[in-house]
Write a protein that holds these residues in place. Structure first.
Motif, PDB file in Angstrom:
ATOM      1  N   ASP A   1     -13.154  21.304  36.593  1.00  0.00           N
ATOM      2  CA  ASP A   1     -14.505  21.600  37.060  1.00  0.00           C
ATOM      3  C   ASP A   1     -15.273  22.118  35.848  1.00  0.00           C
ATOM      4  OD1 ASP A   1     -16.835  22.819  37.970  1.00  0.00           O
ATOM      5  OD2 ASP A   1     -15.924  23.533  39.826  1.00  0.00           O
ATOM      6  N   PRO A   2     -16.200  21.336  35.281  1.00  0.00           N
ATOM      7  CA  PRO A   2     -16.842  21.761  34.029  1.00  0.00           C
ATOM      8  C   PRO A   2     -17.657  23.037  34.168  1.00  0.00           C
ATOM      9  CG  PRO A   2     -17.936  19.830  34.929  1.00  0.00           C
ATOM     10  CD  PRO A   2     -16.696  20.020  35.730  1.00  0.00           C
ATOM     11  N   SER A   3     -18.183  23.314  35.363  1.00  0.00           N
ATOM     12  CA  SER A   3     -18.940  24.554  35.533  1.00  0.00           C
ATOM     13  C   SER A   3     -18.026  25.775  35.431  1.00  0.00           C
ATOM     14  CB  SER A   3     -19.684  24.558  36.873  1.00  0.00           C
ATOM     15  OG  SER A   3     -18.775  24.490  37.957  1.00  0.00           O
ATOM     16  N   LYS A   4     -16.798  25.656  35.940  1.00  0.00           N
ATOM     17  CA  LYS A   4     -15.843  26.763  35.822  1.00  0.00           C
ATOM     18  C   LYS A   4     -15.403  26.964  34.382  1.00  0.00           C
ATOM     19  CE  LYS A   4     -13.889  26.638  40.501  1.00  0.00           C
ATOM     20  NZ  LYS A   4     -12.653  26.457  41.300  1.00  0.00           N
ATOM     21  N   VAL A   5     -15.168  25.853  33.688  1.00  0.00           N
ATOM     22  CA  VAL A   5     -14.778  25.961  32.287  1.00  0.00           C
ATOM     23  C   VAL A   5     -15.908  26.577  31.470  1.00  0.00           C
ATOM     24  CG1 VAL A   5     -14.067  24.696  30.235  1.00  0.00           C
ATOM     25  CG2 VAL A   5     -13.207  24.003  32.474  1.00  0.00           C
TER      26      VAL A   5
ATOM     27  N   ALA B   1     -16.324  31.776  11.648  1.00  0.00           N
ATOM     28  CA  ALA B   1     -17.002  30.513  11.342  1.00  0.00           C
ATOM     29  C   ALA B   1     -18.423  30.547  11.889  1.00  0.00           C
ATOM     30  CB  ALA B   1     -16.232  29.341  11.960  1.00  0.00           C
ATOM     31  N   ASP B   2     -19.237  29.653  11.387  1.00  0.00           N
ATOM     32  CA  ASP B   2     -20.610  29.497  11.867  1.00  0.00           C
ATOM     33  C   ASP B   2     -20.800  28.036  12.283  1.00  0.00           C
ATOM     34  OD1 ASP B   2     -23.263  29.929  12.487  1.00  0.00           O
ATOM     35  OD2 ASP B   2     -23.952  29.747  10.410  1.00  0.00           O
ATOM     36  N   PRO B   3     -20.224  27.645  13.422  1.00  0.00           N
ATOM     37  CA  PRO B   3     -20.228  26.225  13.798  1.00  0.00           C
ATOM     38  C   PRO B   3     -21.583  25.763  14.331  1.00  0.00           C
ATOM     39  CG  PRO B   3     -19.227  27.521  15.540  1.00  0.00           C
ATOM     40  CD  PRO B   3     -19.527  28.476  14.421  1.00  0.00           C
ATOM     41  N   LEU B   4     -21.870  24.503  14.116  1.00  0.00           N
ATOM     42  CA  LEU B   4     -23.051  23.863  14.695  1.00  0.00           C
ATOM     43  C   LEU B   4     -22.572  22.694  15.545  1.00  0.00           C
ATOM     44  CD1 LEU B   4     -26.107  23.323  14.988  1.00  0.00           C
ATOM     45  CD2 LEU B   4     -25.948  21.937  12.893  1.00  0.00           C
ATOM     46  N   PHE B   5     -22.748  22.811  16.865  1.00  0.00           N
ATOM     47  CA  PHE B   5     -22.404  21.739  17.787  1.00  0.00           C
ATOM     48  C   PHE B   5     -23.664  20.949  18.076  1.00  0.00           C
ATOM     49  CE2 PHE B   5     -22.014  20.103  22.162  1.00  0.00           C
ATOM     50  CZ  PHE B   5     -20.801  19.440  22.082  1.00  0.00           C
TER      51      PHE B   5
ATOM     52  N   ARG C   1     -13.832  21.579  22.722  1.00  0.00           N
ATOM     53  CA  ARG C   1     -13.660  21.260  24.144  1.00  0.00           C
ATOM     54  C   ARG C   1     -14.603  22.082  25.012  1.00  0.00           C
ATOM     55  NH1 ARG C   1      -8.965  18.505  23.528  1.00  0.00           N
ATOM     56  NH2 ARG C   1      -8.698  16.981  25.192  1.00  0.00           N
ATOM     57  N   MET C   2     -14.733  23.358  24.704  1.00  0.00           N
ATOM     58  CA  MET C   2     -15.623  24.206  25.496  1.00  0.00           C
ATOM     59  C   MET C   2     -17.055  23.687  25.438  1.00  0.00           C
ATOM     60  SD  MET C   2     -16.407  26.694  27.437  1.00  0.00           S
ATOM     61  CE  MET C   2     -15.060  27.871  27.536  1.00  0.00           C
ATOM     62  N   GLU C   3     -17.520  23.323  24.252  1.00  0.00           N
ATOM     63  CA  GLU C   3     -18.902  22.863  24.121  1.00  0.00           C
ATOM     64  C   GLU C   3     -19.128  21.525  24.837  1.00  0.00           C
ATOM     65  OE1 GLU C   3     -21.426  24.653  22.890  1.00  0.00           O
ATOM     66  OE2 GLU C   3     -19.906  26.229  22.769  1.00  0.00           O
ATOM     67  N   VAL C   4     -18.113  20.658  24.819  1.00  0.00           N
ATOM     68  CA  VAL C   4     -18.255  19.391  25.538  1.00  0.00           C
ATOM     69  C   VAL C   4     -18.317  19.639  27.038  1.00  0.00           C
ATOM     70  CG1 VAL C   4     -17.159  17.180  26.074  1.00  0.00           C
ATOM     71  CG2 VAL C   4     -17.224  17.998  23.719  1.00  0.00           C
ATOM     72  N   TYR C   5     -17.494  20.548  27.545  1.00  0.00           N
ATOM     73  CA  TYR C   5     -17.558  20.855  28.973  1.00  0.00           C
ATOM     74  C   TYR C   5     -18.925  21.435  29.349  1.00  0.00           C
ATOM     75  CZ  TYR C   5     -12.784  19.678  30.038  1.00  0.00           C
ATOM     76  OH  TYR C   5     -11.624  18.979  30.239  1.00  0.00           O
ATOM     77  N   ARG C   6     -19.496  22.206  28.483  1.00  0.00           N
ATOM     78  CA  ARG C   6     -20.842  22.708  28.752  1.00  0.00           C
ATOM     79  C   ARG C   6     -21.855  21.565  28.777  1.00  0.00           C
ATOM     80  NH1 ARG C   6     -20.320  28.093  24.884  1.00  0.00           N
ATOM     81  NH2 ARG C   6     -19.466  29.457  26.518  1.00  0.00           N
ATOM     82  N   ALA C   7     -21.653  20.572  27.929  1.00  0.00           N
ATOM     83  CA  ALA C   7     -22.555  19.410  27.920  1.00  0.00           C
ATOM     84  C   ALA C   7     -22.390  18.549  29.170  1.00  0.00           C
ATOM     85  CB  ALA C   7     -22.302  18.576  26.667  1.00  0.00           C
ATOM     86  N   LEU C   8     -21.205  18.629  29.810  1.00  0.00           N
ATOM     87  CA  LEU C   8     -20.915  17.816  30.988  1.00  0.00           C
ATOM     88  C   LEU C   8     -21.041  18.611  32.287  1.00  0.00           C
ATOM     89  CD1 LEU C   8     -17.757  15.927  29.644  1.00  0.00           C
ATOM     90  CD2 LEU C   8     -20.110  15.066  29.752  1.00  0.00           C
ATOM     91  N   VAL C   9     -21.719  19.735  32.253  1.00  0.00           N
ATOM     92  CA  VAL C   9     -21.714  20.660  33.380  1.00  0.00           C
ATOM     93  C   VAL C   9     -22.385  20.087  34.631  1.00  0.00           C
ATOM     94  CG1 VAL C   9     -23.886  21.855  32.854  1.00  0.00           C
ATOM     95  CG2 VAL C   9     -21.955  23.130  33.878  1.00  0.00           C
ATOM     96  N   ASP C  10     -23.178  19.042  34.500  1.00  0.00           N
ATOM     97  CA  ASP C  10     -23.825  18.457  35.684  1.00  0.00           C
ATOM     98  C   ASP C  10     -22.862  17.615  36.528  1.00  0.00           C
ATOM     99  OD1 ASP C  10     -26.258  19.617  35.094  1.00  0.00           O
ATOM    100  OD2 ASP C  10     -27.023  17.862  34.008  1.00  0.00           O
ATOM    101  N   TYR C  11     -21.687  17.318  36.011  1.00  0.00           N
ATOM    102  CA  TYR C  11     -20.683  16.596  36.790  1.00  0.00           C
ATOM    103  C   TYR C  11     -19.844  17.573  37.602  1.00  0.00           C
ATOM    104  CZ  TYR C  11     -21.675  12.432  33.996  1.00  0.00           C
ATOM    105  OH  TYR C  11     -22.291  11.355  33.398  1.00  0.00           O
TER     106      TYR C  11
END
Length: 303
Positions: free
Chosen positions: A132-136, A158-162, A256-266
Motif C-alpha cells: 500500500d504506497p500510502s502506508k509506505v 548525503a544531500d540527495p536530489l530525487f 524505494r521510499m521516494e518512488v512509493y511516494r510518487a505512486l501514492v495515488d495507487y
C-alpha cells in the motif's frame, strides 16, 4: 517463424492494447506489466510475440540456444484461458519443438486452477510483494521504525536530489548499470534483470507517461540511482526497475521510499519477488507488504 498462428514481435506500440486486456481480466502478477514484456524480448536469443487467435490473446516466446536450436514456450497462458484450445495449440507447438511441450513461464493463481490437472505440472515460481504506497509513504508506527532510522542516517550523510528521469540521463544510467553489474550482478548468474533493464533504458521515451515513468537520484551532481514504474490498471502499479550504486549505504531504501511516494495515488504496488535471496527479502520486508501473491510455472506432458 513456424508458430501455429499469425504473430508479430512485441513492441512498445502494443502496450496500450495489452494493458487494456490485462486490466479487464484482473491480472495483477508482475509479469503482466506490458513494458516488461517488451524489454524481456531480446532478439535474436529470446523474442516475445503477440497474437490474437481463436478469440484469445497469446504471448509465445522463441528462444535460440548457443547451438542454434529453437524452442517455443508461452510467456503466460492465453487470455481468456480455455483448456481445450490451449492443449490444441500446445500440441501443434510441440511439433516444432522437436517433440517437447512448450512450458508456460508465468502462471497466476487464478489460471493455475484452470489448467488441465491431468496434463500439467505446476511449480511455485515466486511470491510477489504487494504494498500500500500510502502506508509506505507515511512510514508510521513501530513496524517502520528500522526503515525510518536507516533513512534518517542516509539523509544525515548525503544531500540527495530525487527527480524525474529524462532522456539526457540515460547515458549516466547505463554507466551506473554497468557499475552495478561489475560490483554485484555478476556474482549471481541467475539474476535476469540485467538484460531487460538495459533494454528499458535503450527504449526509454517510447512509452507515454501513463504507461511508464522514471526517476533518478543525484548525489553530488552524479546519477547514483534510478527507478522505473508504471500503471497496470487504475488501482495497481508495477515497480519495474530499481538500481542503485551498491557502494552507497541507505540509497536503495531512499530510492524505494521516494518512488512509493510518487505512486501514492495507487491503492497497491506490485514490487515482484525476492528471487530467494535473503538480503533482498529482508530489504523488501522493511517496507511492510500488505499481501504476498503466488506465481507459478507450468510444464505439460502426455500423462
Amino acid at each position: 517463424m513456424n508458430l501455429p498462428f499469425e504473430a508479430e514481435p512485441i513492441l512498445p506500440r502494443h502496450t496500450r492494447r495489452l494493458q487494456e486486456i490485462f486490466a479487464s481480466t484482473g491480472k495483477s502478477a508482475w509479469c503482466y506489466y506490458a513494458p516488461f514484456l517488451c524489454c524481456f524480448s531480446l532478439a535474436p536469443a529470446r523474442e516475445v510475440f503477440v497474437a490474437e487467435h481463436d478469440g484469445a490473446l497469446w504471448l509465445p516466446v522463441r528462444r535460440v540456444d548457443r547451438g542454434g536450436r529453437v524452442r517455443f514456450d508461452l510467456v503466460v497462458p492465453p487470455i481468456p484461458l480455455s483448456a481445450e484450445p490451449l492443449v490444441a495449440v500446445l500440441n501443434r507447438m510441440r511439433a516444432i519443438n522437436a517433440g517437447r511441450y512448450p512450458r508456460i513461464l508465468w502462471v497466476d493463481e487464478a489460471d493455475s486452477r484452470r489448467l488441465p490437472p491431468d496434463r500439467v505440472e505446476i511449480r511455485i515460481k515466486s511470491k510477489e510483494y504487494l504494498y500500500d504506497p500510502s502506508k509506505v509513504a507515511a512510514a508510521e508506527g513501530r513496524p517502520y521504525r528500522d526503515l525510518r532510522k536507516k533513512l534518517s542516517r542516509f539523509r544525515r550523510g548525503a544531500d540527495p536530489l530525487f527527480r524525474e528521469l529524462t532522456p539526457a540521463d540515460i547515458t549516466a544510467c547505463q554507466a551506473l548499470l554497468r557499475h552495478w553489474r561489475k560490483r554485484q550482478g555478476r556474482k549471481r548468474d541467475f539474476l535476469l534483470d540485467w538484460g531487460y533493464t538495459r533494454s528499458a533504458l535503450s527504449m526509454y521515451g517510447q512509452w507515454t507517461s501513463d504507461e511508464l515513468q522514471g526517476w533518478c537520484v543525484e548525489l553530488e551532481g552524479r546519477v547514483a540511482a534510478f527507478a522505473i514504474a508504471g500503471r497496470m490498471h487504475a488501482r495497481l502499479a508495477n515497480f519495474f526497475i530499481a538500481k542503485t550504486d551498491p557502494d552507497v549505504r541507505g540509497l536503495s531504501e531512499y530510492l524505494r521510499m521516494e518512488v512509493y511516494r510518487a505512486l501514492v495515488d495507487y491503492d497497491l504496488v506490485n514490487d515482484a519477488g525476492d528471487l530467494g535471496l535473503q538480503g533482498l527479502r529482508q530489504h523488501k520486508r522493511k517496507f511492510r507488504p500488505v499481501e504476498l501473491i503466488p506465481v507459478y510455472s507450468a510444464s505439460f506432458s502426455d500423462r
